[in-house]
Enzyme design. Structure first.
Site, PDB file in Angstrom:
ATOM      1  N   ILE A 235      43.787  52.632  23.580  1.00 38.42           N
ATOM      2  CA  ILE A 235      43.215  53.457  24.632  1.00 38.42           C
ATOM      3  C   ILE A 235      42.725  52.601  25.791  1.00 38.42           C
ATOM      4  CG2 ILE A 235      41.266  55.006  25.115  1.00 38.42           C
ATOM      5  CD1 ILE A 235      41.721  55.975  22.105  1.00 38.42           C
ATOM      6  N   ASP A 236      42.166  51.438  25.493  1.00 44.07           N
ATOM      7  CA  ASP A 236      41.644  50.560  26.535  1.00 44.07           C
ATOM      8  C   ASP A 236      42.762  50.083  27.457  1.00 44.07           C
ATOM      9  OD1 ASP A 236      39.388  49.529  27.669  1.00 44.07           O
ATOM     10  OD2 ASP A 236      39.215  47.821  26.324  1.00 44.07           O
ATOM     11  N   ASP A 237      43.842  49.555  26.878  1.00 47.24           N
ATOM     12  CA  ASP A 237      44.970  49.114  27.692  1.00 47.24           C
ATOM     13  C   ASP A 237      45.547  50.269  28.498  1.00 47.24           C
ATOM     14  OD1 ASP A 237      46.331  46.234  27.318  1.00 47.24           O
ATOM     15  OD2 ASP A 237      45.176  46.725  25.545  1.00 47.24           O
TER      16      ASP A 237
END
Length: 699
Positions: free
Chosen positions: A439-441
């Protein structure tokens, strides 16, 4: 960390209130105003905010130009950027142990790895897991054994210092479980004195506690192959003894007293004893079926490049497990797996003599990366270059966008176990990881693509739409986001006896949630109820001192540097009490040299170390990014921080940073991302010059 509720912050923490709790209509109006501004910015992807009126101090513009040129020179012709991902010598030691176990260890690799391991040894004979950190027992044991494989003798001064320190701190018996598993592969430790890990675990359905999907994805892909290894209990002939690493070689595993039955530790210790008994009576057909299922599970998750999850630990244990199940080294699965590990090796030529006259000075040096981070590095570089003023249609940015779009993941993975029916879309951290997008990327790639004027806007828009839909579907019940999975919050896995190697679950974190909230605001979704729940969660998670905990970067400086820009992007006014508390905390921990720094020890002892440590370029940039978003551009703290960055920049446009500012597992696994010190200072200085990239008033 403050307690949270599902979708609402405690003590009247309203996302849009600048002084006191507001009614729902007023709060929604403020958020809607922020959404309108964000939507206007999203309609002009790649637009740069106008230069601020105030004059920049001397040298800032030149520093930005030098840093921009430095990063442009590092772009790969294919469009990506990648910096070395440095961790600790256990990666190198375990790589040699794996090769010894498989019978493929060669002298050239061994010598080069040993040079790197020796150079990381400190004067007292020990090894740490981050720059300037305290000695670490397991790392020291593994490094010592690797050097024994390389031919270093126990009576050599650097080895004698290491073994004496190991004995003084409890010997092998006090090392972590994973270290003792590696030693058990060669009979240096007894399998009987290790926690049992039955392969039948793969048969537990997702609704049963301690099923494999209760573990974070990195732990899941490590544990499944380890169940096979634990069932086989292999022992290869040991090339030497390790008696010098025991406090008493006659009793290498002294009996430990069980914890009280009424405690979690006591319960799981007794369950482990039951599993050791079960091992002797496990039905053979059931065990065979479990191992066959585990083998299929492992092979199905091998990436196209041969790796597993794009990280080293699952790869090494998967190779061992499959080899024990009869896969020879020439099998395509094994061959591809070994080749992928070779690509994790960073080779360089070192002409300096070995420290303190240790053997094996000058010559090739080999460092093994635990992972590779090209998607993460590329999106962060693209953001930095755009925020520094590079035109949105610059060829380097367009080429980066092409590469990122090619890396989009459009097939389902294990995340779908908890989110069945959710359409895939997003990005992973690594080159070839089509199983575990994170999710961060994904949030940061969307933010990068929004800064670039791509030649095929329809293609970019479609990828962004899929990513936003997937991220919204991965929101956890409490309104926040984790890195890989939704609602991966069981308290049980971390309490298991073999889970002493770091975090094994994936709960939501402030830094990931902040990046998602910022992205959703830029996409014009600040008023979306899901974004507002994420914003409320962030406000509820603020520490009493005004900071936020950083899960994937060190630590409170990273968390605060992530959250404040997200809150402001989502419509929280800079005058909001939460933002003011964050500003006050950042100002209170600024170092005398004008920079900011935070030691990894803040994870163990936040009272002493939160926001404290030697100044670094990356952490100074994080603090500046928060202060700039909070409207503090003309404040003394920002002026001093900018001066620190311009004053410490090297002639080639880069910054030096030996300190570890990245986090794999808080305290247990630290990372030095070699591009962090180049990317984030440029981002901060660019925003200082040009303003916030999607601020109201952007043309």
């Amino acid at each position: 960390m403050t307690a949270t509720t599902d979708g609402a912050g405690p003590r009247g923490a309203d996302p849009d209130d600048t002084t006191a709790p507001a009614d729902g209509a007023a709060a929604l109006a403020v958020a809607a105003a922020g959404a309108v501004a964000a939507a206007a910015a999203a309609a002009n992807p790649g637009a740069t905010a106008p230069a601020v009126a105030a004059a920049a101090p001397p040298g800032v513009r030149e520093a930005v130009e030098r840093a921009t040129r430095h990063l442009l020179r590092q772009q790969d012709p294919a469009g990506w950027w990648k910096g070395d991902l440095e961790t600790n010598v256990t990666m190198d030691a375990e790589d040699l142990l794996l090769r010894q176990f498989l019978g493929i260890r060669d002298e050239a690799t061994t010598r080069a790895a040993a040079r790197h391991i020796r150079r990381e040894q400190r004067a007292d004979g020990t090894w740490a897991t981050f720059h300037g950190g305290p000695p670490e027992l397991s790392a020291t044991v593994e490094a010592y054994v690797a050097l024994r494989l390389a031919g270093d003798t126990p009576d050599a001064p650097h080895m004698a210092r290491a073994s004496a320190w190991i004995r003084a701190h409890g010997g092998i018996a006090r090392a972590r479980v994973f270290t003792r598993i590696w030693l058990a592969l060669f009979g240096w430790w007894s399998w009987d004195h290790l926690p049992e890990l039955p392969p039948e675990l793969v048969f537990l359905p997702p609704w049963v506690p301690l099923n494999i999907y209760d573990f974070g994805c990195w732990a899941r892909q490590t544990i499944v192959p380890l169940t096979v290894v634990s069932a086989h209990r292999p022992v290869r002939p040991a090339p030497f003894a390790l008696d010098e690493l025991h406090t008493d070689a006659r009793r290498p595993a002294p009996a430990a007293r069980l914890a009280p039955l009424g405690t979690w530790n006591g319960l799981f210790q007794r369950m482990d004893k039951v599993l050791h008994v079960y091992r002797r009576f496990a039905p053979r057909p059931l065990r065979a079926a479990a191992m066959a299922t585990a083998a299929r599970w492992i092979i199905e998750r091998q990436e196209n490049d041969g790796c597993w999850g794009g990280i080293q630990p699952p790869a090494v244990y998967s190779l061992i497990a499959l080899h024990l199940l009869g896969y020879d080294l020439g099998h395509p699965v094994m061959r591809a797996g070994l080749e992928s590990l070779d690509r994790f090796a960073v080779w360089r030529e070192d002409t300096a003599p070995g420290p303190e006259g240790r053997p094996g000075g000058a010559g090739p040096v080999r460092m093994v990366e635990a992972c590779q981070s090209p998607v993460w590095d590329t999106c962060l570089v693209a953001i930095a270059l755009a925020d520094a003023g590079l035109p949105p249609d610059h060829p380097a940015l367009v080429k980066a966008a092409d590469w990122m779009l090619d890396e989009e993941i459009t097939r389902s993975g294990d995340w779908a176990v908890r989110r069945p029916g959710l359409a895939p879309g997003g990005w992973a951290f690594e080159f070839h990881n089509d199983t575990y997008p994170d999710i961060d990327d994904t949030a940061e790639v969307v933010l990068a693509l929004r800064r670039i004027r791509h030649s095929d806007p329809a293609r970019a828009e479609a990828a962004i739409a899929r990513a936003v839909s997937w991220i919204l579907g991965m929101q956890s019940r409490n309104g926040a986001w984790a890195a890989f999975d939704a609602d991966n919050t069981s308290p049980l896995p971390n309490r298991l006896p073999f889970c002493d190697f770091g975090e094994v679950v994936d709960p939501p974190s402030a830094d990931v949630t902040a990046h998602v909230v910022e992205m959703l605001a830029v996409e014009g979704r600040a008023a979306d109820p899901r974004t507002r729940r994420g914003t409320a969660w962030l406000l509820a998670e603020q520490e009493p001192n005004g900071s936020w905990f950083g899960r994937w970067g060190t630590n409170y400086v990273y968390g605060t540097g992530s959250v404040v820009p997200a809150l402001v992007a989502a419509g929280i006014a800079p005058a909001h009490p939460a933002v003011r508390r964050a500003v006050a905390w950042l100002e209170s921990v600024q170092n005398a040299d004008g920079g900011w720094g935070e030691d990894q020890r803040s994870y163990r002892d936040p009272a002493a170390w939160a926001g404290r440590g030697d100044s670094t370029a990356s952490q100074t940039a994080w603090a500046l990014m928060a202060l700039l978003a909070a409207g503090e551009r003309d404040g003394m703290a920002v002026e001093r921080g900018v001066s620190y960055l311009t004053g410490t920049q090297l002639a080639d446009g880069s910054w030096d940073e030996p300190h570890f500012t990245g986090t794999g597992f808080p305290w247990d696994f630290s990372i030095n991302y070699h591009l962090y010190r180049q990317v984030f200072p440029l981002t901060a200085l660019g925003r200082y010059l040009h303003g916030e990239p999607f601020a109201p008033g952007t043309p």
